[in-house]
Design an enzyme around this catalytic site. Structure first.
Site, short mmCIF file in Angstrom:
data_model
loop_
_atom_site.label_atom_id
_atom_site.label_comp_id
_atom_site.label_asym_id
_atom_site.label_seq_id
_atom_site.Cartn_x
_atom_site.Cartn_y
_atom_site.Cartn_z
NE ARG A 69 25.47 12.30 69.60
CZ ARG A 69 24.40 13.09 69.69
NH1 ARG A 69 23.32 12.68 70.34
NH2 ARG A 69 24.38 14.26 69.08
CB SER A 125 29.63 15.82 66.58
OG SER A 125 28.59 16.72 66.35
CD GLU A 170 28.92 11.72 68.00
OE1 GLU A 170 28.80 12.62 68.84
OE2 GLU A 170 28.27 11.69 66.94
C1 LIG Z 1 27.34 15.40 58.29
C2 LIG Z 1 27.02 14.48 59.44
C3 LIG Z 1 26.14 14.89 60.42
C4 LIG Z 1 25.82 14.05 61.50
N1 LIG Z 1 24.93 14.51 62.44
C5 LIG Z 1 24.61 13.73 63.50
C6 LIG Z 1 23.69 14.20 64.49
O1 LIG Z 1 23.14 15.30 64.40
N2 LIG Z 1 23.42 13.37 65.53
C7 LIG Z 1 23.98 12.14 65.65
O2 LIG Z 1 23.68 11.45 66.64
N3 LIG Z 1 24.84 11.67 64.73
C8 LIG Z 1 25.18 12.43 63.66
N4 LIG Z 1 26.06 11.97 62.71
C9 LIG Z 1 26.68 10.64 62.88
C10 LIG Z 1 26.00 9.50 62.06
O3 LIG Z 1 25.27 10.02 61.00
C11 LIG Z 1 25.10 8.60 62.91
O4 LIG Z 1 25.80 8.06 64.00
C12 LIG Z 1 24.48 7.46 62.09
O5 LIG Z 1 23.50 6.80 62.86
C13 LIG Z 1 25.51 6.44 61.60
O6 LIG Z 1 24.85 5.59 60.67
P1 LIG Z 1 25.65 4.70 59.64
O7 LIG Z 1 24.67 3.77 59.00
O8 LIG Z 1 26.42 5.53 58.73
O9 LIG Z 1 26.58 3.87 60.64
P2 LIG Z 1 28.09 3.40 60.41
O10 LIG Z 1 28.98 4.59 60.44
O11 LIG Z 1 28.18 2.50 59.25
O12 LIG Z 1 28.32 2.55 61.73
C14 LIG Z 1 28.34 3.16 62.99
C15 LIG Z 1 28.47 2.07 64.05
O13 LIG Z 1 27.27 1.30 64.08
C16 LIG Z 1 27.55 -0.08 63.81
N5 LIG Z 1 26.42 -0.56 63.00
C17 LIG Z 1 25.94 -0.03 61.86
N6 LIG Z 1 24.84 -0.69 61.47
C18 LIG Z 1 24.64 -1.67 62.37
C19 LIG Z 1 23.68 -2.73 62.51
N7 LIG Z 1 22.67 -2.87 61.65
N8 LIG Z 1 23.81 -3.60 63.56
C20 LIG Z 1 24.83 -3.46 64.45
N9 LIG Z 1 25.75 -2.48 64.38
C21 LIG Z 1 25.67 -1.61 63.36
C22 LIG Z 1 28.89 -0.09 63.08
O14 LIG Z 1 29.56 -1.32 63.29
C23 LIG Z 1 29.59 1.07 63.76
O15 LIG Z 1 30.12 0.64 65.01
C24 LIG Z 1 26.40 12.77 61.61
C25 LIG Z 1 27.30 12.35 60.60
C26 LIG Z 1 27.60 13.18 59.54
C27 LIG Z 1 28.54 12.72 58.47
#
Ligand SMILES: Cc1cc2nc3c(=O)[nH]c(=O)nc-3n(C[C@H](O)[C@H](O)[C@H](O)COP(=O)(O)OP(=O)(O)OC[C@H]3O[C@@H](n4cnc5c(N)ncnc54)[C@H](O)[C@@H]3O)c2cc1C
Length: 364
Positions: A192, A264, A360
């Site tokens: 992570r 999580s 997280e």
């Molecule tokens: C139901 C559910 C299940 C999940 N299961 C998992 C799992 O199994 N494993 C896991 O690791 N995670 C899991 N996650 C967490 C999440 O899905 C991941 O961390 C995912 O990669 C976040 O993507 P996002 O585009 O929504 O990012 P966001 O939530 O929009 O952003 C997350 C972070 O990344 C930054 N960011 C986003 N895009 C960029 C970019 N292009 N450049 C620079 N910074 C950026 C943002 O500023 C923020 O700090 C889960 C979430 C949910 C809701």
């Protein structure tokens, strides 16, 4: 793919944009100035302006790992860069002298390089790779969010982390105001964790180049997956693993479209073997997994469950009834409500087990 070098169309600006549907917790949040980023080339001019105006800014992908406040002052950059293309087929050998020698993707076999825009939906990409006979990412099916956010916390599930499949990343460095390409090693992937997590807001990821080895091996060692494929005479296909992962996740995790959550909420804490030995002498049922040398990873969900939080609710915030690691918004919660509840969980777990749980999701 739109990575053209010609003069870019400036990013579309919307004032007072409602982000309730762009965060999986379903929190009410208003972005003062929301910029629709559809091309990497839009970033230099925009960042120059924001820097000159000394305006606060942040980057948002799909909002599935985010705790948004009610008001986001300044600029919110919505990462919507689309497109994916195979850039190298049957690449020879490792090709990247920087690659970690123990990663699955650097086994000196042939590989395909796939370049994907930061705004592409992660799960859609995983499905696309299987359709194009590029297996490898199937254990990471159904993780919400965008491709550009996946490397930030090095998303992982069922024994696989995305960093294992990344060749390099194109990003805009907001300190030096230049585009950079970072190798897999430069990204410093860990549990992570990554360079981007260590240096928040420095790099805006625009494109991820995946390295998919031709040699494929099923990874079904995680207990829940292993149960699905217990027959040693019938090896599963990547598609079957993808389907199994989707089935397991749908059973275990709440669908954000139905009940707000960010997956999580706490990381699994790492403890030394000595700490682990002392804990297990008091709590023989403690759930843990071996980790890097001399360390063990404790199951944060088990700790929270043992403290009696599973299914509990305080106002609009609760712990999901089927998975203690997931906090949910029953409707109308604010980021503050969620953080207050999270703090009470951290406190109780610390009092009982002497272990600090790290949050997280990213707190904006
Ligand atoms: C139901 C559910 C299940 C999940 N299961 C998992 C799992 O199994 N494993 C896991 O690791 N995670 C899991 N996650 C967490 C999440 O899905 C991941 O961390 C995912 O990669 C976040 O993507 P996002 O585009 O929504 O990012 P966001 O939530 O929009 O952003 C997350 C972070 O990344 C930054 N960011 C986003 N895009 C960029 C970019 N292009 N450049 C620079 N910074 C950026 C943002 O500023 C923020 O700090 C889960 C979430 C949910 C809701």
């Amino acid at each position: 793919m739109n990575f053209a070098k010609s003069a870019p169309i400036p990013a579309k600006l919307t004032s007072d944009m409602e982000l309730k549907h762009r965060n999986t917790f379903g929190l009410d949040a208003i972005a003062e100035f929301a910029y629709d980023i559809t091309s990497a080339e839009q970033l230099p001019a925009l960042l120059k302006t924001l820097t000159e105006k000394k305006m606060a800014w942040r980057v948002l992908g799909g909002g599935s790992n985010a705790l948004l406040p009610a008001q986001l002052p300044g600029a919110t950059l919505l990462m919507n860069i689309l497109g994916q293309e195979i850039v190298v087929v049957d690449g020879d050998g490792d090709g990247d002298s920087d690659s970690d020698s123990d990663s699955d993707s650097s086994n000196n076999g042939k590989h395909t390089l796939l370049a994907v825009g930061a705004g592409v939906n992660w799960h859609a990409l995983v499905a696309w790779t299987l359709k194009h006979n590029l297996p490898g990412l199937e254990n990471l099916a159904l993780i919400p969010g965008t491709v550009g956010a996946a490397p930030i916390q090095n998303i992982g599930a069922y024994g696989v982390e995305v960093g294992q499949y990344i060749d390099s990343i194109d990003a805009f460095d907001t300190i030096d105001h230049v585009f950079v390409t970072l190798s897999q090693t430069a990204c410093q992937f860990g549990y992570r964790d990554s360079l981007f997590k260590q240096h928040p807001d420095r790099f805006i990821l625009t494109r991820v180049i995946f390295k998919i080895p031709e040699h494929w091996q099923a990874r079904t060692h995680y207990a829940e997956l292993a149960q699905q494929f217990s027959d040693p005479n019938s090896l599963p296909t990547a598609q079957q693993i993808f389907d199994a992962v989707c089935r397991i996740r749908c059973k275990k995790l709440p669908d954000p479209k139905v009940i707000g959550n960010a997956g999580s909420f706490f990381q699994n804490p790492l403890v030394t073997e000595d700490q682990h030995a002392s804990l297990i002498s008091q709590y023989p049922n403690l759930v843990s997994y071996p980790d890097k040398a001399g360390m063990r990873k404790l199951a944060a969900g088990w700790l929270i469950d043992q403290c009696g939080f599973k299914g509990q609710r305080v106002g609009a915030v609760g712990v999901y009834e089927n998975q203690a690691l997931v906090l949910v918004n029953h409707g109308g919660a604010s980021a503050e409500d969620i953080l207050n509840f999270a703090k009470s969980i951290q406190l109780k777990v610390h009092q009982q087990y002497g272990v600090q749980l790290a949050i997280e999701p990213n707190i904006f």
